[in-house]
Each structure stands twice: as structure tokens, then as C-alpha cells.
Design an enzyme around this catalytic site. Structure first.
Site, PDB file in Angstrom:
ATOM      1  N   LYS A 175       0.872  -1.181   0.000  1.00 20.76           N
ATOM      2  CA  LYS A 175       0.000   0.000   0.000  1.00 20.76           C
ATOM      3  C   LYS A 175       0.901   1.220   0.000  1.00 20.76           C
ATOM      4  O   LYS A 175       2.040   1.151   0.472  1.00 20.76           O
ATOM      5  CB  LYS A 175      -0.877   0.018   1.263  1.00 20.76           C
ATOM      6  CG  LYS A 175      -2.165   0.751   1.088  1.00 20.76           C
ATOM      7  CD  LYS A 175      -3.203  -0.135   0.431  1.00 20.76           C
ATOM      8  CE  LYS A 175      -4.523   0.554   0.258  1.00 20.76           C
ATOM      9  NZ  LYS A 175      -5.558  -0.412  -0.181  1.00 20.76           N
TER      10      LYS A 175
HETATM   11  P1  NAD Z   1     -12.725   7.578  -2.955  1.00 17.18           P
HETATM   12  O1  NAD Z   1     -11.648   8.571  -2.729  1.00 17.18           O
HETATM   13  O2  NAD Z   1     -13.270   7.401  -4.323  1.00 17.18           O
HETATM   14  O3  NAD Z   1     -13.957   7.909  -1.977  1.00 17.18           O
HETATM   15  C1  NAD Z   1     -13.760   8.054  -0.601  1.00 17.18           C
HETATM   16  C2  NAD Z   1     -15.043   8.541   0.048  1.00 17.18           C
HETATM   17  O4  NAD Z   1     -14.832   8.622   1.464  1.00 17.18           O
HETATM   18  C3  NAD Z   1     -15.453   9.949  -0.417  1.00 17.18           C
HETATM   19  O5  NAD Z   1     -16.856   9.993  -0.553  1.00 17.18           O
HETATM   20  C4  NAD Z   1     -14.990  10.828   0.738  1.00 17.18           C
HETATM   21  O6  NAD Z   1     -15.715  12.031   0.850  1.00 17.18           O
HETATM   22  C5  NAD Z   1     -15.265   9.911   1.923  1.00 17.18           C
HETATM   23  N1  NAD Z   1     -14.532  10.310   3.124  1.00 17.18           N
HETATM   24  C6  NAD Z   1     -13.248  10.701   3.233  1.00 17.18           C
HETATM   25  N2  NAD Z   1     -12.962  11.041   4.498  1.00 17.18           N
HETATM   26  C7  NAD Z   1     -14.103  10.857   5.207  1.00 17.18           C
HETATM   27  C8  NAD Z   1     -14.469  11.043   6.562  1.00 17.18           C
HETATM   28  N3  NAD Z   1     -13.592  11.505   7.454  1.00 17.18           N
HETATM   29  N4  NAD Z   1     -15.736  10.743   6.942  1.00 17.18           N
HETATM   30  C9  NAD Z   1     -16.653  10.302   6.036  1.00 17.18           C
HETATM   31  N5  NAD Z   1     -16.356  10.112   4.740  1.00 17.18           N
HETATM   32  C10 NAD Z   1     -15.112  10.384   4.331  1.00 17.18           C
HETATM   33  O7  NAD Z   1     -12.174   6.211  -2.365  1.00 17.18           O
HETATM   34  P2  NAD Z   1     -12.659   4.724  -2.703  1.00 17.18           P
HETATM   35  O8  NAD Z   1     -11.770   4.196  -3.757  1.00 17.18           O
HETATM   36  O9  NAD Z   1     -14.123   4.689  -2.871  1.00 17.18           O
HETATM   37  O10 NAD Z   1     -12.239   3.969  -1.354  1.00 17.18           O
HETATM   38  C11 NAD Z   1     -13.093   3.947  -0.215  1.00 17.18           C
HETATM   39  C12 NAD Z   1     -12.654   2.839   0.723  1.00 17.18           C
HETATM   40  O11 NAD Z   1     -12.694   1.596   0.012  1.00 17.18           O
HETATM   41  C13 NAD Z   1     -11.227   2.973   1.264  1.00 17.18           C
HETATM   42  O12 NAD Z   1     -11.188   2.475   2.582  1.00 17.18           O
HETATM   43  C14 NAD Z   1     -10.422   2.056   0.359  1.00 17.18           C
HETATM   44  O13 NAD Z   1      -9.252   1.563   0.973  1.00 17.18           O
HETATM   45  C15 NAD Z   1     -11.428   0.945   0.122  1.00 17.18           C
HETATM   46  N6  NAD Z   1     -11.173   0.157  -1.091  1.00 17.18           N
HETATM   47  C16 NAD Z   1     -11.180   0.745  -2.317  1.00 17.18           C
HETATM   48  C17 NAD Z   1     -10.920  -0.037  -3.442  1.00 17.18           C
HETATM   49  C18 NAD Z   1     -10.990   0.544  -4.832  1.00 17.18           C
HETATM   50  O14 NAD Z   1     -10.933  -0.237  -5.798  1.00 17.18           O
HETATM   51  N7  NAD Z   1     -11.112   1.830  -5.017  1.00 17.18           N
HETATM   52  C19 NAD Z   1     -10.648  -1.400  -3.300  1.00 17.18           C
HETATM   53  C20 NAD Z   1     -10.659  -1.975  -2.031  1.00 17.18           C
HETATM   54  C21 NAD Z   1     -10.934  -1.176  -0.930  1.00 17.18           C
END
Ligand code: NAD
Length: 489
Positions: A175
Site C-alpha cells: 500500500k
Molecule cells: P474515494 O476517494 O473514491 O472515496 C472516498 C469517500 O470517502 C469519499 O466519498 C470521501 O468524501 C469519503 N470520506 C473521506 N474522508 C471521510 C471522513 N472523514 N468521513 C466520512 N467520509 C469520508 O475512495 P474509494 O476508492 O471509494 O475507497 C473507499 C474505501 O474503500 C477505502 O477504505 C479504500 O481503501 C477501500 N477500497 C477501495 C478499493 C478501490 O478499488 N477503489 C478497493 C478496495 C478497498
């Protein structure tokens, strides 16, 4: 306050935490149970433990109700260690395997300057944590977020190792990210930041060595900038092999069909399995979504096709409820334009507390880690927490959910669809192939449902949580490989 409880005499207590001691289970074990106001000890205890004779129950101060703002990052690192340790004990993992997995192989930290739009120069800190590459090249997302720090990334990198092992993908775990707020940066600044970071990482990433992907604050465009910078600096080579340095790219630049929604699609496959097992028809059910970025918005759109409506959403700018259900497509359009859910006109603003206490069937945390602690777990009214985010539930939050009979689909299973389709992208680039969406979706569904079944079966056989079962399944695989390769004879 000390409460003496003999057998299952109904003792009403005020809202609080009881430590319950039992003599029947050897060796002597103590557990804590969270009591709702007015509930009896008997009704609060999980039925599986009704054979316990309670000889003493102690009311504990509410010290575990730590507000989200006070849960610090090092907690997350210790929480993931705790999960690893619990599963390691259950399967009697050799000490040397646990020792190897307790820390990352490499921790790369770089500082690099970026020219800002106003002409000033800012120094940024970037990380790439390479946890383990026993099963294949290091693999994991890049996070651009103000809270990015070493301990969080160590925990997230370890999660990637176990996730890939669980899904039987030939990748290790990594990561990385940059401590920055991408919302404050212009597109040109974001591009310069990404390219400088890629330069600074140099040979620490590579198509056969360490392959980044999108995570919070990064997307397909960021991946393409990384790919382009890498291809321009890594010297001459076979083009499609160098393309494989990142996954989650745009379709035109070598991305895979279905990658963008893969994490959410995988999560919905798990939710569908859970619904089938519990005899629940998803049609007409409701969900709360914390985070409306890549994972959250796609989950809402896919769920809406199954008849599940999102009645609560929240992000870094605030929370909203709409008992009629949000239109997931219009909300996604709004978030794309405004960068946040705030000010979406078709919903009522609410507090974070009201969001977690809202009536719904499913909660999908899809934002940061440590979001569901004891406080939130006590107020939830849902039947299922399906973890789209990594590490959204704290271990004591987990305990409360378990005691309250709320099912949890753990992160390393629930959000594994993303890395699964990243693997398909890497394979397609290597073979110079472009699979159609049907092929990607069919393979993903098979991978996710069979992983769900493996975890569920282990959990039932061992009477443990899905989380412990998912870790245990992954650790069993790593143990077999370490043993066969005689890495530590
Ligand atoms: P993203 O940046 O597209 O979206 C993140 C979201 O979280 C946004 O809506 C943002 O406003 C919100 N956020 C940020 N800080 C916050 C807070 N303090 N309180 C409430 N909301 C908050 O990210 P993503 O790719 O959707 O990832 C979201 C989660 O999913 C992360 O934990 C990431 O590790 C996990 N994840 C993502 C993927 C992927 O393929 N993108 C894969 C596995 C896991």
C-alpha cells in the site's frame, strides 16, 4: 458498580458495559457485553453461550466509547495485528510465519518537491509499504489523503497480503500514498504531484515487482499518469509489459472493463450470498452508505438494480437522510460536479450520530478505517455491515456487533473484487488481450462467491466470526507455501 448474577437471573442495568466472568469455560475467560438501556443480562447474551454460568458481572466505565476523532492511526495498525493474531492462534500458525507477517518487508518513504500553481514549491511525503511478496509481486492501492501515515499504510499493506491469499490471487501485499488533501489541489497540481511521486519511487515499483492501483483520493487518471511517467523513465521495453506497472487504468490506456465498479460489484455478490443464506429478499430493502466515492457510489447503483434503496449517505462534508431513497445516479452526478454529497438538494442534513442510528437493513462503510466503534455499533439498527472500506470497524465495535447479532462481511473478503479485477487487467495487458465485460463479470462472480463460501464454511465449522475465518483461510494458504518452500527450515 458490581452486580452479582447467578445463572441467568434477569438483571436490568442502565446502558453500559458489563464484564461477565464465567467458571464453566476452562481456562477462566472474561468477556464484555454491551447492554442496551433496560435490557436484562439474559437477553443481551448471545444464545451460543447460554451454557455459561455467570457468577459475577461488573459494570465498567464507558471508556471504550471513543469518539471517532480520538481514534488514532496507531490503533488501526494494532487492530489489524489483533485480527491476524486471533486467526493465527485458532489455526496454530507457526510462530515464524506470524513473525514474518507482523511487519512489512520494505518501507519506502520519499520526500519530493512539487511546483504549485501560484509558483511556490511544496515538499510532499510519499510512502510505498511492501508487506509481503511470497505469492507474487507486491500489490496494493495508492491513497492520497490528509490522514495518510506510516502506521495506517502498514496495516493496509498487511490486509492486501491476506486479501490476495484469501482470493487465491498470485500477488503479495502493498500500500502507498501521499499525505495530501487532493480536494485542495488543481488538476495540474495533482498531475505534477503524481509524476514527481512516481519519479521519487523509481525502481521501487515495476510490472513484475510492485504494482500500484487506485485507492482513496486516486483514480484511473492518476494511474495513467503513473504509467506514463514510468514508461518514459524506465527505459525501452515491451510497451504492454510496462503498462502493467499499474492497474485500474482508463480503458484506452490498458485498463480492464469492469475494473472501476469491481470492488462494489464484489461486495454486492457477498451481500447477495448473505441474503440467500438468511432467506432475505433484497427487493425493497434499504442501505446506509458512508463514503460516496468509487466504492460507495457504484455500490449504490448496483444495489438499486436489486431493489435496494439507499436512505442515508455521508462523506467528509457531512451526512444526509432520505426515507424515500436517493437516486444513486443523480447523487453520483452531483458528487462528480461538487466533489461532495453536501448541498445535494434531495435529502435532509443530519448528524453523524443520526446517520448511524437511522433505520435501514444494511450499512456499507466505504470511506475510512475506525468508523464503527462501540458508540456506532450500539446505535446501529441494521442487520448487516458489509465492509467496502478497509478496517471500518474497530475490534471492540466488532464485539458489540457480534453480541447484538449483526452480521459482518469483513473487508478482506467484501472489498476483494477490486484487486481481483486488477489481476485480470494485469493478465490481459501481459497477453495483449481485451476481455469483454461479460467475461470479467462472470469470473469475478465466481471468485467472490467461492471465496464467500470458503469463509462461511470455515466460520461455521469453527464457530468464529467471518473476519477470523477470512484471516484464517488466508493464513492457512500462506503457511502451506512457506512450508513447501522451506523458507525457514
Ligand atoms: P474515494 O476517494 O473514491 O472515496 C472516498 C469517500 O470517502 C469519499 O466519498 C470521501 O468524501 C469519503 N470520506 C473521506 N474522508 C471521510 C471522513 N472523514 N468521513 C466520512 N467520509 C469520508 O475512495 P474509494 O476508492 O471509494 O475507497 C473507499 C474505501 O474503500 C477505502 O477504505 C479504500 O481503501 C477501500 N477500497 C477501495 C478499493 C478501490 O478499488 N477503489 C478497493 C478496495 C478497498
Amino acid at each position: 458498580m458490581l452486580v452479582q448474577v447467578i445463572g441467568f437471573a434477569a438483571v436490568s442495568v442502565k446502558e453500559g458495559i458489563l464484564a461477565v466472568f464465567s467458571t464453566e469455560v476452562k481456562p477462566l475467560r472474561s468477556r464484555e457485553f454491551v447492554m442496551d438501556a433496560g435490557k436484562s443480562v439474559k437477553s443481551a447474551l448471545p444464545t451460543a453461550r447460554v451454557s455459561w454460568t455467570i457468577i459475577k458481572a461488573t459494570r465498567l466505565p464507558l471508556r471504550k466509547r471513543v469518539p471517532v476523532s480520538e481514534r488514532d492511526s496507531s490503533d488501526f495498525f494494532h487492530f489489524t495485528q489483533h485480527h491476524l493474531d486471533t486467526a493465527a492462534k485458532l489455526i496454530e500458525l507457526p510462530d515464524y510465519v506470524e513473525a514474518i507477517l507482523s511487519e512489512p518487508k520494505n518501507e519506502v518513504i520519499v520526500h519530493f518537491p512539487v511546483r504549485m500553481d501560484d509558483g511556490s514549491c511544496r515538499l510532499f511525503k510519499g510512502y510505498r509499504i511492501q508487506h509481503n511478496n511470497l505469492l507474487g509481486p507486491f500489490k496494493g492501492g495508492l491513497r492520497f489523503h490528509a490522514s495518510t501515515c506510516l502506521d495506517d499504510l502498514k496495516a493496509l499493506a498487511m490486509l492486501m497480503t491476506v486479501k490476495c491469499a484469501l482470493l487465491e490471487i498470485p500477488f503479495g501485499g502493498a500500500k502507498g500514498g501521499i499525505k495530501c488533501d487532493p480536494h485542495e489541489l488543481s488538476q495540474p497540481e495533482l498531475q505534477r504531484l503524481t509524476r514527481r511521486f512516481t519519479h521519487a519511487l523509481g525502481a521501487n515499483i515495476g510490472p513484475e515487482y510492485d504494482i500500484p492501483a487506485p485507492d482513496m483520493g486516486t483514480n484511473a487518471q492518476v494511474m495513467v499518469w503513473i504509467m506514463d511517467t514510468y514508461m518514459n523513465t524506465a527505459g525501452y521495453g515491451i510497451r504492454n509489459q510496462q503498462q502493467r506497472v499499474v492497474t485500474g487504468k482508463t480503458l484506452e490506456c490498458g485498463g480492464s472493463r469492469g475494473r472501476e465498479k469491481a470492488t462494489s460489484q464484489g461486495l454486492v455478490h457477498c451481500i447477495a450470498q448473505w441474503a440467500t443464506d438468511t432467506g432475505l429478499d433484497l427487493e425493497g430493502k434499504t442501505a446506509l452508505l458512508q463514503g460516496y466515492g468509487n466504492v460507495g457510489s457504484h455500490a449504490a447503483m448496483i444495489l438499486s438494480r436489486l431493489g435496494v434503496s439507499v436512505v442515508g449517505v455521508g462523506d467528509h462534508t457531512g451526512y444526509m437522510l432520505n426515507h424515500e431513497g436517493f437516486n444513486p445516479h443523480r447523487l453520483a452526478e452531483h458528487v462528480r460536479g461538487q466533489g461532495a454529497v453536501a448541498n445535494y438538494p434531495k435529502g435532509e442534513r443530519c448528524s453523524r450520530e443520526e446517520f448511524f442510528a437511522a433505520e435501514a437493513d444494511i450499512l456499507i462503510p466505504a470511506a475510512l478505517h475506525n468508523q464503527v466503534g462501540v458508540e456506532e455499533a450500539c446505535s446501529l439498527k441494521v442487520k448487516l455491515v458489509a465492509e467496502g472500506a478497509n478496517g471500518p470497524v474497530t475490534p471492540d465495535g466488532d464485539e458489540v456487533l457480534r453480541d447484538r447479532g449483526i452480521h459482518v462481511i469483513p473487508d478482506l473478503l467484501g472489498n476483494a473484487g477490486g484487486v481481483t479485477v486488477s489481476y485480470y487487467e494485469w493478465v490481459q495487458n501481459g497477453r495483449n488481450e481485451h476481455w469483454d465485460l461479460g467475461k470479467v463479470e462472470a469470473r469475478l462472480e465466481k471468485a467472490m462467491t467461492s471465496a464467500y463460501r470458503r469463509v462461511d464454511q470455515f466460520a461455521k465449522e469453527h464457530g468464529c466470526s467471518m473476519r477470523t475465518a477470512a484471516y484464517a483461510r488466508a493464513l492457512e494458504r500462506l503457511r502451506r507455501v512457506y512450508k513447501q518452500r522451506s523458507i525457514f527450515p
